[in-house]
Design a protein around this motif. Structure first.
Motif, mmCIF file in Angstrom:
data_model
loop_
_atom_site.group_PDB
_atom_site.id
_atom_site.type_symbol
_atom_site.label_atom_id
_atom_site.label_comp_id
_atom_site.label_asym_id
_atom_site.label_seq_id
_atom_site.Cartn_x
_atom_site.Cartn_y
_atom_site.Cartn_z
ATOM 1 N N ARG A 133 43.263 51.162 67.230
ATOM 2 C CA ARG A 133 42.403 50.041 66.849
ATOM 3 C C ARG A 133 41.124 50.479 66.151
ATOM 4 N NH1 ARG A 133 41.519 46.448 72.044
ATOM 5 N NH2 ARG A 133 40.457 48.371 72.632
ATOM 6 N N ALA A 134 40.786 51.767 66.250
ATOM 7 C CA ALA A 134 39.523 52.241 65.677
ATOM 8 C C ALA A 134 39.550 52.244 64.157
ATOM 9 C CB ALA A 134 39.214 53.644 66.203
ATOM 10 N N ILE A 135 40.739 52.401 63.575
ATOM 11 C CA ILE A 135 40.862 52.489 62.115
ATOM 12 C C ILE A 135 41.244 51.116 61.561
ATOM 13 C CG2 ILE A 135 42.139 53.593 60.219
ATOM 14 C CD1 ILE A 135 42.396 56.040 62.061
ATOM 15 N N PRO A 136 40.466 50.575 60.611
ATOM 16 C CA PRO A 136 40.726 49.206 60.116
ATOM 17 C C PRO A 136 42.092 49.037 59.468
ATOM 18 C CG PRO A 136 38.564 50.006 59.407
ATOM 19 C CD PRO A 136 39.267 51.171 60.002
ATOM 20 N N ASP A 137 42.573 50.065 58.791
ATOM 21 C CA ASP A 137 43.861 49.986 58.106
ATOM 22 C C ASP A 137 44.992 50.163 59.125
ATOM 23 O OD1 ASP A 137 45.571 50.096 55.614
ATOM 24 O OD2 ASP A 137 46.021 52.058 56.482
ATOM 25 N N LYS A 138 45.989 49.279 59.076
ATOM 26 C CA LYS A 138 47.078 49.322 60.070
ATOM 27 C C LYS A 138 47.861 50.628 59.991
ATOM 28 C CE LYS A 138 51.087 46.680 61.707
ATOM 29 N NZ LYS A 138 51.926 45.467 61.512
ATOM 30 N N TYR A 165 38.486 54.377 78.131
ATOM 31 C CA TYR A 165 37.719 53.188 78.531
ATOM 32 C C TYR A 165 37.543 52.230 77.344
ATOM 33 C CZ TYR A 165 34.421 50.446 81.233
ATOM 34 O OH TYR A 165 33.805 49.418 81.923
ATOM 35 N N ALA A 166 37.293 52.798 76.150
ATOM 36 C CA ALA A 166 37.133 51.950 74.964
ATOM 37 C C ALA A 166 38.437 51.223 74.643
ATOM 38 C CB ALA A 166 36.699 52.800 73.775
ATOM 39 N N GLY A 167 39.587 51.857 74.935
ATOM 40 C CA GLY A 167 40.873 51.217 74.694
ATOM 41 C C GLY A 167 41.118 50.009 75.574
ATOM 42 N N PRO A 194 37.587 45.014 74.530
ATOM 43 C CA PRO A 194 37.908 44.321 73.268
ATOM 44 C C PRO A 194 37.491 45.155 72.066
ATOM 45 C CG PRO A 194 36.869 42.822 74.834
ATOM 46 C CD PRO A 194 36.750 44.191 75.422
ATOM 47 N N ALA A 195 38.281 45.127 71.002
ATOM 48 C CA ALA A 195 38.010 45.921 69.792
ATOM 49 C C ALA A 195 36.948 45.236 68.941
ATOM 50 C CB ALA A 195 39.296 46.123 69.006
ATOM 51 N N GLU A 196 35.729 45.229 69.451
ATOM 52 C CA GLU A 196 34.632 44.587 68.740
ATOM 53 C C GLU A 196 33.309 45.182 69.196
ATOM 54 O OE1 GLU A 196 35.475 40.601 69.939
ATOM 55 O OE2 GLU A 196 34.289 40.749 71.770
ATOM 56 N N ILE A 232 32.737 50.877 67.662
ATOM 57 C CA ILE A 232 32.005 52.026 67.116
ATOM 58 C C ILE A 232 32.257 53.261 67.970
ATOM 59 C CG2 ILE A 232 29.704 52.938 66.608
ATOM 60 C CD1 ILE A 232 28.846 50.008 66.043
ATOM 61 N N ILE A 233 32.223 53.094 69.303
ATOM 62 C CA ILE A 233 32.468 54.206 70.223
ATOM 63 C C ILE A 233 33.874 54.758 70.029
ATOM 64 C CG2 ILE A 233 32.781 54.777 72.673
ATOM 65 C CD1 ILE A 233 30.450 52.811 73.240
ATOM 66 N N ALA A 234 34.852 53.865 69.848
ATOM 67 C CA ALA A 234 36.236 54.308 69.636
ATOM 68 C C ALA A 234 36.355 55.100 68.337
ATOM 69 C CB ALA A 234 37.176 53.106 69.620
ATOM 70 N N ARG A 235 35.643 54.690 67.299
ATOM 71 C CA ARG A 235 35.695 55.402 66.023
ATOM 72 C C ARG A 235 35.062 56.789 66.136
ATOM 73 N NH1 ARG A 235 34.252 50.141 62.185
ATOM 74 N NH2 ARG A 235 36.388 49.292 62.202
ATOM 75 N N ILE A 236 33.933 56.861 66.836
ATOM 76 C CA ILE A 236 33.285 58.166 67.032
ATOM 77 C C ILE A 236 34.192 59.075 67.870
ATOM 78 C CG2 ILE A 236 31.322 59.341 68.125
ATOM 79 C CD1 ILE A 236 29.658 56.816 67.456
ATOM 80 N N GLY A 237 34.786 58.511 68.919
ATOM 81 C CA GLY A 237 35.680 59.299 69.771
ATOM 82 C C GLY A 237 36.903 59.795 69.026
ATOM 83 N N THR A 238 37.472 58.947 68.165
ATOM 84 C CA THR A 238 38.634 59.347 67.364
ATOM 85 C C THR A 238 38.262 60.442 66.377
ATOM 86 O OG1 THR A 238 39.553 57.109 67.540
ATOM 87 C CG2 THR A 238 40.400 58.502 65.765
#
Length: 422
Positions: A299-304, A354-356, A359-361, A366-372
């Motif tokens: 979910r962290a990456i906008p593109d499917k 935990y970020a997973g 909700p993806a908002e 942002i935390i999920a994107r940094i973690g990825t």
């Protein structure tokens, strides 16, 4: 005519069988006299614990399959019947459902132990790659098993995850249609998942046997990450390691039983006690906890397509660790800089998990994107660079020297030969 080879067992039946099929000789060699590094700690017990959990899952799954009905109009009620009407059905179902979580706990500890002590390095590359394949098959088996109760989270989880394959160009839609057996998640999908969920554990068992065989070819790693230099560095597998593993297994089973009997639904989702309804979407669709770090990456990456590639790539990346890590030293005990980054990686995995679940908002996205980003940076950039630049601490001359240092075990070390410098 071929001569029957004499064997050493006292029991005449065992002796008769072994002289014709030397299975007992093989077991005696591999699990009795097999040399183990004398300094292995309790973290090495989680491989045995994972093996026992696999046996428990197969045994309880067989009994559940006898009572389960793989039809969309019967599946949910058949699970409720198992819980209410089948003798000890509630116990078998709770042992199986919580066993999946316990299995993943054991495997995750086993994997992070391998990462910390460098168990993926030569000559254990094939052993490590087999472990990654086992992990992938485990995830597929667990996902299909979660669909079988046919509750709300089962149905919508299956819908979301199978739809991910549609992101792949050209082949994506045919793959989704093949998984569904039609044009939506319905009865053919449930039948497919039940058949595969029944089959894959036996594939898993075969892979575990290969994994164990590969381990016994190259030998076990140890906390120092150095190879044994002689008999003074090893102990027989039995009784030294079997007793240690047995104690760890008992403690683990006590924790497992506490979940089964006192909080059996703690690691589940309450929405799965609602029958599947294609017309009502749950407010927040989440997979089981052991998928959450990878779900956060998705979910962290906008593109499917990018999210799907990141999710699958994060697992596939592990298979290349033996070549990404350039350091000649295995254990983090002698790599002071990398050791700090290892704990950052462990924290990153927990944060992604935990970020997973959130909700993806907002901030969680942002935390999920940094973690990825850090996850891929750790393996693709940090690991190769540190392997070249870091100056590790001096290694001990041998395992026995490190174990016996500071007193104790004089009798064991008295006859040791002079040791070469590692």
């Amino acid at each position: 005519m071929a001569q029957v080879q004499a064997t050493k067992f006292k029991n005449p039946v065992v002796n008769w069988i072994d002289s014709r099929l030397p299975i007992f000789t093989m077991l005696d060699h591999e699990y009795n006299h097999y040399p183990m590094p004398r300094n292995v700690n309790y973290l090495w017990a989680f491989g045995a614990i994972a093996g026992i959990m696999l046996v428990i899952m197969i045994a309880t799954g067989l009994f559940l399959a006898m009572q389960y009905s793989s039809h969309t109009s019967l599946a949910f009620d058949s699970v409720e019947r198992i819980m209410r009407d089948v003798n000890y059905g509630w116990l078998i179902r709770y042992v199986h459902a919580n066993g999946a979580s316990m299995f993943f706990i054991a495997v995750y500890i086993h994997m992070f132990r391998g990462l910390y002590y460098g168990s993926y390095k030569a000559p254990r590359e094939i052993l490590w790659i087999l472990g990654v394949i086992i992990f992938l098959v485990m995830m597929g088996t667990a996902f299909m098993g979660y669909v079988l109760p046919w509750g709300q989270m089962s149905f919508w989880g299956a819908t979301v995850i199978t739809n991910l394959f549609s992101a792949f160009p050209i082949v994506g839609d045919p793959i989704v249609t093949l998984l569904w057996g039609g044009f939506s998640v319905d009865n053919p999908t449930l039948n497919r998942f039940f058949a595969l969920h029944f089959l894959l554990p036996f594939v898993l068992l075969g892979l575990v046997i290969l994994h164990t065989a590969a381990l016994h070819v190259c030998g076990s790693n140890n906390p120092l990450g150095i190879d044994p230099k002689g008999p003074q560095d090893t102990v027989p597998f039995n009784p030294y390691v079997t007793v240690k593993d047995g104690f760890a297994v008992v403690i683990f089973l006590i924790i497992y039983a506490s979940f089964v009997f006192f909080m059996p639904n703690y690691m589940g989702h309450p929405d799965n006690y609602i029958p599947a309804n294609p017309l009502v979407t749950p407010a927040h669709i989440v997979p089981e906890w052991y998928f959450l770090p990878f779900y956060a990456m998705l979910r962290a990456i906008p593109d499917k397509l990018g999210g799907v590639l990141a999710m699958f790539g994060s697992i596939a990346l592990l298979a290349f660790l033996p070549w990404l890590d350039r350091s000649k030293v295995r254990s983090c005990k002698f790599r002071p800089i990398y050791r700090q980054f290892f704990w950052i990686l462990a924290l990153d995995a927990l944060v992604l998990g935990y970020a997973g679940a959130m909700p993806a908002e907002g901030a969680w996205l942002i935390i999920a994107r940094i973690g990825t980003a850090y996850y891929f940076f750790h393996f693709l950039v940090l690991l190769p660079v540190l392997g070249k630049l870091e100056r590790p601490s001096p290694l001990p001359n041998s395992i026995s020297e490190s174990v016996l240092k500071g007193g104790g075990g004089i009798a064991a070390g008295a006859h040791a030969k002079p040791m070469e410098k590692a």
